[in-house]
Design an enzyme around this catalytic site. Structure first.
Site, PDB file in Angstrom:
ATOM      1  N   GLY A 146      89.906  12.995  74.797  1.00  0.00           N
ATOM      2  CA  GLY A 146      89.565  13.317  76.181  1.00  0.00           C
ATOM      3  C   GLY A 146      90.593  14.286  76.734  1.00  0.00           C
ATOM      4  O   GLY A 146      91.462  14.773  76.003  1.00  0.00           O
TER       5      GLY A 146
ATOM      6  N   HIS B  21      95.055  12.472  69.641  1.00  0.00           N
ATOM      7  CA  HIS B  21      94.852  13.867  70.040  1.00  0.00           C
ATOM      8  C   HIS B  21      96.088  14.291  70.837  1.00  0.00           C
ATOM      9  O   HIS B  21      96.339  13.756  71.920  1.00  0.00           O
ATOM     10  CB  HIS B  21      93.640  14.000  70.962  1.00  0.00           C
ATOM     11  CG  HIS B  21      92.328  14.139  70.271  1.00  0.00           C
ATOM     12  ND1 HIS B  21      91.662  13.081  69.714  1.00  0.00           N
ATOM     13  CD2 HIS B  21      91.541  15.235  70.062  1.00  0.00           C
ATOM     14  CE1 HIS B  21      90.526  13.512  69.198  1.00  0.00           C
ATOM     15  NE2 HIS B  21      90.420  14.812  69.392  1.00  0.00           N
TER      16      HIS B  21
ATOM     17  N   GLU C 245      97.121  19.902  71.890  1.00  0.00           N
ATOM     18  CA  GLU C 245      95.941  20.769  71.874  1.00  0.00           C
ATOM     19  C   GLU C 245      95.918  21.570  73.182  1.00  0.00           C
ATOM     20  O   GLU C 245      96.116  22.772  73.188  1.00  0.00           O
ATOM     21  CB  GLU C 245      94.673  19.915  71.734  1.00  0.00           C
ATOM     22  CG  GLU C 245      93.372  20.716  71.779  1.00  0.00           C
ATOM     23  CD  GLU C 245      92.136  19.813  71.870  1.00  0.00           C
ATOM     24  OE1 GLU C 245      92.275  18.635  72.241  1.00  0.00           O
ATOM     25  OE2 GLU C 245      91.037  20.329  71.602  1.00  0.00           O
TER      26      GLU C 245
ATOM     27  N   ASP D  97      79.815  12.435  68.124  1.00  0.00           N
ATOM     28  CA  ASP D  97      79.029  12.957  69.254  1.00  0.00           C
ATOM     29  C   ASP D  97      79.221  14.456  69.436  1.00  0.00           C
ATOM     30  O   ASP D  97      78.706  15.029  70.397  1.00  0.00           O
ATOM     31  CB  ASP D  97      79.360  12.190  70.546  1.00  0.00           C
ATOM     32  CG  ASP D  97      80.852  12.115  70.856  1.00  0.00           C
ATOM     33  OD1 ASP D  97      81.673  12.148  69.915  1.00  0.00           O
ATOM     34  OD2 ASP D  97      81.196  12.019  72.046  1.00  0.00           O
TER      35      ASP D  97
ATOM     36  N   ASP E  71      86.414  19.365  64.029  1.00  0.00           N
ATOM     37  CA  ASP E  71      86.405  18.836  65.397  1.00  0.00           C
ATOM     38  C   ASP E  71      84.954  18.563  65.835  1.00  0.00           C
ATOM     39  O   ASP E  71      84.510  17.433  65.760  1.00  0.00           O
ATOM     40  CB  ASP E  71      87.124  19.771  66.375  1.00  0.00           C
ATOM     41  CG  ASP E  71      87.701  19.024  67.564  1.00  0.00           C
ATOM     42  OD1 ASP E  71      87.706  17.777  67.536  1.00  0.00           O
ATOM     43  OD2 ASP E  71      88.173  19.679  68.509  1.00  0.00           O
TER      44      ASP E  71
HETATM   45  O1  LIG Z   1      89.104  18.484  70.843  1.00  0.00           O
HETATM   46  C1  LIG Z   1      88.980  17.485  71.555  1.00  0.00           C
HETATM   47  N1  LIG Z   1      90.006  17.103  72.346  1.00  0.00           N
HETATM   48  C2  LIG Z   1      89.942  15.987  73.125  1.00  0.00           C
HETATM   49  N2  LIG Z   1      88.872  15.225  73.189  1.00  0.00           N
HETATM   50  C3  LIG Z   1      87.805  15.582  72.454  1.00  0.00           C
HETATM   51  C4  LIG Z   1      87.806  16.694  71.620  1.00  0.00           C
HETATM   52  N3  LIG Z   1      86.606  16.788  71.021  1.00  0.00           N
HETATM   53  C5  LIG Z   1      85.877  15.753  71.457  1.00  0.00           C
HETATM   54  N4  LIG Z   1      86.589  15.031  72.341  1.00  0.00           N
HETATM   55  C6  LIG Z   1      86.149  13.849  73.082  1.00  0.00           C
HETATM   56  C7  LIG Z   1      84.733  13.995  73.611  1.00  0.00           C
HETATM   57  C8  LIG Z   1      83.961  12.932  72.916  1.00  0.00           C
HETATM   58  O2  LIG Z   1      82.956  12.373  73.743  1.00  0.00           O
HETATM   59  C9  LIG Z   1      85.023  11.914  72.557  1.00  0.00           C
HETATM   60  C10 LIG Z   1      84.688  10.932  71.472  1.00  0.00           C
HETATM   61  O3  LIG Z   1      84.237  11.540  70.322  1.00  0.00           O
HETATM   62  O4  LIG Z   1      86.130  12.734  72.208  1.00  0.00           O
HETATM   63 ZN   LIG Z   2      88.935  16.183  68.532  1.00  0.00          ZN
END
Ligand SMILES: O=c1[nH]cnc2c1ncn2[C@H]1C[C@H](O)[C@@H](CO)O1
Ligand SMILES: [Zn+2]
Length: 384
Positions: A185, A212, A215, A27, A304
């Site tokens: 998230g 995750h 970060e 997404d 990402d």
């Molecule tokens: O870099 C990120 N850090 C934490 N959450 C993230 C990052 N990039 C995307 N997301 C979240 C937003 C999306 O809706 C979800 C699933 O792909 O993961």
């Molecule tokens: Zn991510």
């Protein structure tokens, strides 16, 4: 002269080099034109722009806030147009096609099934639609002369409470296109231990997961992800740099956690452009990937969110080549690191390394030999 040709890959070589991607959000990688068309088809009227070029710029600028929370708000628009089976198949197929076109030979692409249930799809229907799209994209790529394999990672949102359910879903679709699990998230305030039941379940099932961590929040998050939750890889993990001290004379001291990460070869899914946007690094040249590579951490390069960062695997490598003078050998090192860290079986990873990645780089590295003969006229005068 020859070493220069050998050492600095051109943009074209970077694109053709076989690349491995472990951290890419479905997404977060839609084509702007597809978002506009899907919004029209599904009646979504909330897009901030309806011209594809302007929409692409809007995503990049909106994501450029320095805050992970604000960055994540942009996903409301992409998820809004990914609520039907047809839309999910299309987005997944285009994802595989775009990655293959960019020279990615193996990718693990993640998404959160729980975010695609608004018009009545079940979790299973979401997973099957995305899998169908990936297979379709792999086929189209092959028809266009590219080879790619795409595996799905199922993400649970860390602010929600469905992680165990999504982990069970990942386990059910194991060997059917899903290769692992993740949580994503907002990081601050939502430690990985909130979802311990999901991780413990996956451990009991001998399944794989990444988290995750490190970060937007630092060492405690990485420590929990590894030592409490048992993560196989770290999504980002870039803040492990906080546990590494570099003295004025250049000597380096690793803290206990950084030592553990390096000693245990814990893969770091580093995403340079994304980190610049969310404030984890100030510039490519200052990005911790430079030091982590020098210190031989198991570092990998990732996109990402290609849409929010206006990037691709090739662009990430272009930035790194410019910032750190990386060669094709460095690119190969990152790609082999990533392939070693993938969630598919060992024999398949090995075959990808030996039969696809290494021969691909060998081919590129040999090009300078032939360029040199082609650019020589054969006249003695050239010798000066
Ligand atoms: O870099 C990120 N850090 C934490 N959450 C993230 C990052 N990039 C995307 N997301 C979240 C937003 C999306 O809706 C979800 C699933 O792909 O993961
Ligand atoms: Zn991510």
């Amino acid at each position: 002269m020859t070493s220069q040709i050998q050492n600095t890959p051109s943009s074209e070589q970077i694109r053709r080099a076989p690349k491995v991607l472990l951290h890419d959000h479905l997404d977060g990688g839609l084509r702007p034109g597809t978002i506009v068309e899907l919004a029209q088809e599904t009646g979504y009227s909330g897009l901030p722009e309806t011209d594809p070029d302007k929409l692409g710029v809007w995503f990049r600028e909106a994501a450029d806030s320095g805050s992970l929370e604000r960055y994540l708000e942009t996903f409301a628009h992409t998820c809004a147009v990914m609520q039907t089976r047809e839309a999910l198949v299309r987005v997944a197929a285009e994802c595989a096609e775009d990655l293959a076109e960019d020279g990615v030979v193996y990718a693990e692409v993640r998404y959160a099934p729980e975010q695609h249930l608004e018009t009545g799809l079940t979790l299973e229907e979401v997973v099957e639609a995305v899998n169908e799209g990936f297979r379709e994209g792999e086929r189209r790529a092959r028809d266009n002369g590219h080879r790619i394999r795409v595996g799905a990672l199922l993400t649970a949102m860390r602010h929600a409470a469905r992680a165990l359910e999504i982990a069970e879903l990942a386990n059910r679709y194991r060997d059917l296109g899903v290769v692992g699990f993740d949580i994503a998230g907002a990081e601050a305030g939502f430690p990985p231990t909130r979802h311990l039941d999901a991780f413990e379940y996956l451990k009991r099932e001998n399944n794989h997961f990444t988290i995750h961590a490190g970060e937007a929040f630092g060492l405690p998050s990485i420590w929990q992800a590894l030592q409490w939750c048992g993560a196989d890889r770290l999504g980002h993990g870039v803040r492990i740099i906080d546990d590494i001290q570099v003295a004025a004379d250049g000597s380096v001291k690793l803290g206990r956690l950084a030592s553990y990460v390096r000693d245990k070869r814990v893969p770091l899914e580093l995403c340079p452009s994304s980190n610049l946007q969310t404030g984890a690094a100030d510039s490519y040249a200052e990005h911790p990937i430079g030091l982590l590579r020098r210190l031989h951490f198991r570092a990998t390069v990732n996109t990402d969110n290609r849409l929010m960062s206006g990037t691709s695997m090739s662009r990430e490598f272009e930035h790194l080549v410019e910032a750190f003078g990386y060669s094709l050998d460095d690119m190969q090192w990152f790609s082999v690191n990533a392939m070693k860290s993938a969630f598919i079986p060992f024999d398949e990873r090995l075959a990808m390394i030996n039969d696809v990645i290494k021969p691909g780089y060998a081919e590129l590295k040999s090009e300078w030999l032939f360029q040199q003969t082609a650019s020589t006229s054969g006249s003695l005068r050239e010798q000066g």
